[in-house]
Motif scaffolding. Sequence first.
Motif, PDB file in Angstrom:
ATOM      1  N   ASP A 178      -1.863 -30.635 -62.072  1.00 19.56           N
ATOM      2  CA  ASP A 178      -2.219 -30.991 -63.536  1.00 19.56           C
ATOM      3  C   ASP A 178      -1.801 -29.963 -64.433  1.00 19.56           C
ATOM      4  OD1 ASP A 178      -3.475 -31.747 -65.909  1.00 19.56           O
ATOM      5  OD2 ASP A 178      -5.221 -32.609 -64.908  1.00 19.56           O
ATOM      6  N   PRO A 179      -0.787 -30.287 -65.286  1.00 18.24           N
ATOM      7  CA  PRO A 179      -0.156 -29.407 -66.348  1.00 18.24           C
ATOM      8  C   PRO A 179      -1.227 -28.939 -67.129  1.00 18.24           C
ATOM      9  CG  PRO A 179       0.378 -31.707 -66.921  1.00 18.24           C
ATOM     10  CD  PRO A 179      -0.346 -31.820 -65.507  1.00 18.24           C
ATOM     11  N   HIS A 180      -2.467 -29.500 -67.451  1.00 22.86           N
ATOM     12  CA  HIS A 180      -3.361 -29.277 -68.266  1.00 22.86           C
ATOM     13  C   HIS A 180      -4.507 -27.790 -67.930  1.00 22.86           C
ATOM     14  CE1 HIS A 180      -2.768 -33.283 -69.472  1.00 22.86           C
ATOM     15  NE2 HIS A 180      -2.813 -32.536 -70.925  1.00 22.86           N
ATOM     16  N   PHE A 181      -3.870 -27.356 -66.464  1.00 21.94           N
ATOM     17  CA  PHE A 181      -4.723 -26.354 -65.886  1.00 21.94           C
ATOM     18  C   PHE A 181      -3.661 -25.110 -65.429  1.00 21.94           C
ATOM     19  CE2 PHE A 181      -7.250 -29.879 -65.020  1.00 21.94           C
ATOM     20  CZ  PHE A 181      -8.280 -29.607 -65.326  1.00 21.94           C
ATOM     21  N   TYR A 182      -3.975 -24.016 -65.468  1.00 19.54           N
ATOM     22  CA  TYR A 182      -3.146 -23.018 -64.984  1.00 19.54           C
ATOM     23  C   TYR A 182      -3.955 -22.205 -64.144  1.00 19.54           C
ATOM     24  CZ  TYR A 182      -0.893 -18.614 -64.925  1.00 19.54           C
ATOM     25  OH  TYR A 182      -0.082 -17.276 -64.324  1.00 19.54           O
ATOM     26  N   VAL A 183      -3.616 -22.099 -62.829  1.00 21.61           N
ATOM     27  CA  VAL A 183      -4.206 -21.385 -61.707  1.00 21.61           C
ATOM     28  C   VAL A 183      -3.381 -20.120 -61.357  1.00 21.61           C
ATOM     29  CG1 VAL A 183      -5.441 -21.346 -59.588  1.00 21.61           C
ATOM     30  CG2 VAL A 183      -5.409 -23.394 -61.106  1.00 21.61           C
ATOM     31  N   ASN A 184      -3.862 -18.874 -61.187  1.00 22.49           N
ATOM     32  CA  ASN A 184      -3.253 -17.702 -60.814  1.00 22.49           C
ATOM     33  C   ASN A 184      -3.745 -17.194 -59.663  1.00 22.49           C
ATOM     34  OD1 ASN A 184      -5.451 -16.503 -62.063  1.00 22.49           O
ATOM     35  ND2 ASN A 184      -4.304 -15.609 -63.601  1.00 22.49           N
ATOM     36  N   VAL A 185      -3.224 -16.204 -58.983  1.00 22.11           N
ATOM     37  CA  VAL A 185      -3.500 -15.677 -57.689  1.00 22.11           C
ATOM     38  C   VAL A 185      -3.056 -14.000 -57.941  1.00 22.11           C
ATOM     39  CG1 VAL A 185      -3.015 -15.467 -55.448  1.00 22.11           C
ATOM     40  CG2 VAL A 185      -3.020 -17.720 -56.293  1.00 22.11           C
ATOM     41  N   ALA A 186      -4.001 -13.126 -57.720  1.00 22.24           N
ATOM     42  CA  ALA A 186      -3.819 -11.784 -57.799  1.00 22.24           C
ATOM     43  C   ALA A 186      -3.343 -11.319 -56.122  1.00 22.24           C
ATOM     44  CB  ALA A 186      -4.958 -11.139 -58.181  1.00 22.24           C
ATOM     45  N   LEU A 187      -2.377 -10.493 -56.132  1.00 20.53           N
ATOM     46  CA  LEU A 187      -1.906 -10.123 -54.749  1.00 20.53           C
ATOM     47  C   LEU A 187      -1.770  -8.709 -54.688  1.00 20.53           C
ATOM     48  CD1 LEU A 187       1.197 -12.417 -54.753  1.00 20.53           C
ATOM     49  CD2 LEU A 187      -0.959 -12.821 -53.338  1.00 20.53           C
ATOM     50  N   LEU A 188      -2.539  -8.086 -53.610  1.00 14.90           N
ATOM     51  CA  LEU A 188      -2.196  -6.572 -53.211  1.00 14.90           C
ATOM     52  C   LEU A 188      -1.471  -6.525 -51.900  1.00 14.90           C
ATOM     53  CD1 LEU A 188      -3.058  -3.834 -54.359  1.00 14.90           C
ATOM     54  CD2 LEU A 188      -5.089  -4.065 -52.857  1.00 14.90           C
ATOM     55  N   ARG A 189      -0.484  -5.972 -52.161  1.00 14.51           N
ATOM     56  CA  ARG A 189       0.440  -5.623 -51.015  1.00 14.51           C
ATOM     57  C   ARG A 189       0.739  -7.430 -50.394  1.00 14.51           C
ATOM     58  NH1 ARG A 189      -2.828  -1.110 -49.839  1.00 14.51           N
ATOM     59  NH2 ARG A 189      -1.775   0.500 -50.483  1.00 14.51           N
ATOM     60  N   ASP A 190       0.820  -8.158 -51.189  1.00 17.26           N
ATOM     61  CA  ASP A 190       1.353  -9.769 -50.765  1.00 17.26           C
ATOM     62  C   ASP A 190       0.151 -10.348 -50.188  1.00 17.26           C
ATOM     63  OD1 ASP A 190       4.055  -9.585 -51.890  1.00 17.26           O
ATOM     64  OD2 ASP A 190       4.664  -8.643 -49.803  1.00 17.26           O
ATOM     65  N   LYS A 191      -1.027  -9.821 -50.076  1.00 17.25           N
ATOM     66  CA  LYS A 191      -2.239 -10.314 -49.743  1.00 17.25           C
ATOM     67  C   LYS A 191      -2.972 -10.919 -50.900  1.00 17.25           C
ATOM     68  CE  LYS A 191      -6.637  -9.588 -47.298  1.00 17.25           C
ATOM     69  NZ  LYS A 191      -7.726  -8.655 -46.884  1.00 17.25           N
ATOM     70  N   PRO A 192      -3.539 -12.259 -50.974  1.00 14.06           N
ATOM     71  CA  PRO A 192      -4.375 -12.730 -51.922  1.00 14.06           C
ATOM     72  C   PRO A 192      -5.651 -12.217 -52.050  1.00 14.06           C
ATOM     73  CG  PRO A 192      -3.395 -14.520 -50.860  1.00 14.06           C
ATOM     74  CD  PRO A 192      -3.105 -13.143 -49.952  1.00 14.06           C
ATOM     75  N   VAL A 193      -5.921 -11.533 -53.201  1.00 12.46           N
ATOM     76  CA  VAL A 193      -7.300 -10.849 -53.300  1.00 12.46           C
ATOM     77  C   VAL A 193      -8.273 -11.437 -54.358  1.00 12.46           C
ATOM     78  CG1 VAL A 193      -6.434  -8.758 -52.246  1.00 12.46           C
ATOM     79  CG2 VAL A 193      -6.567  -8.979 -54.829  1.00 12.46           C
ATOM     80  N   GLY A 194      -7.762 -12.341 -55.290  1.00 10.71           N
ATOM     81  CA  GLY A 194      -8.266 -12.923 -56.445  1.00 10.71           C
ATOM     82  C   GLY A 194      -7.760 -14.252 -56.984  1.00 10.71           C
TER      83      GLY A 194
END
Length: 161
Positions: free
Chosen positions: A59-75
Amino acid sequence: MEAPICIRPAVLADAGIISRITERSIRVGCAFDHRNDPQRVEDWLAQLSAENISGWLADPHFYVNVALLRDKPVGVGMATTTGDIAFCYVQPEWFRRGAGRALMEDLQGWLRIRGVLHINLVSTRTGEAFYRRLGYRESAPPITHKGLQTLAMRKSFDSSA
């Protein structure tokens, strides 16, 4: 010295990991809020299924992001075009190490580019101090919803910037 935290937009293939990160953050990191009450936890998690997350990612009304540390998702975090931060969750072992701040700065930047002047969110007691450090202030009295005490918070951008 710890590796830098990288933030990237989430993609549809991330739905499962986003769901797992949010679940672990809620179960472990937010135990103060839900007091390990199984029904409160299930009520909270009901909206965060991989299926729901997939819909938000499409859905273009939402923006979801991912935090990566050494390519590992942490948040993970999510904002809406209406100026709401829907969530910001970090794996408990990464609390207080910059991932949440980096996620929020990215979400706020996405909103600012879209002309949003006021950002709203609803915090639990666990997240309240974090959001206050980022400049959010209480915008309504606390309420209790499904056994969780929540606090509406708001941050305004300087309109001259």
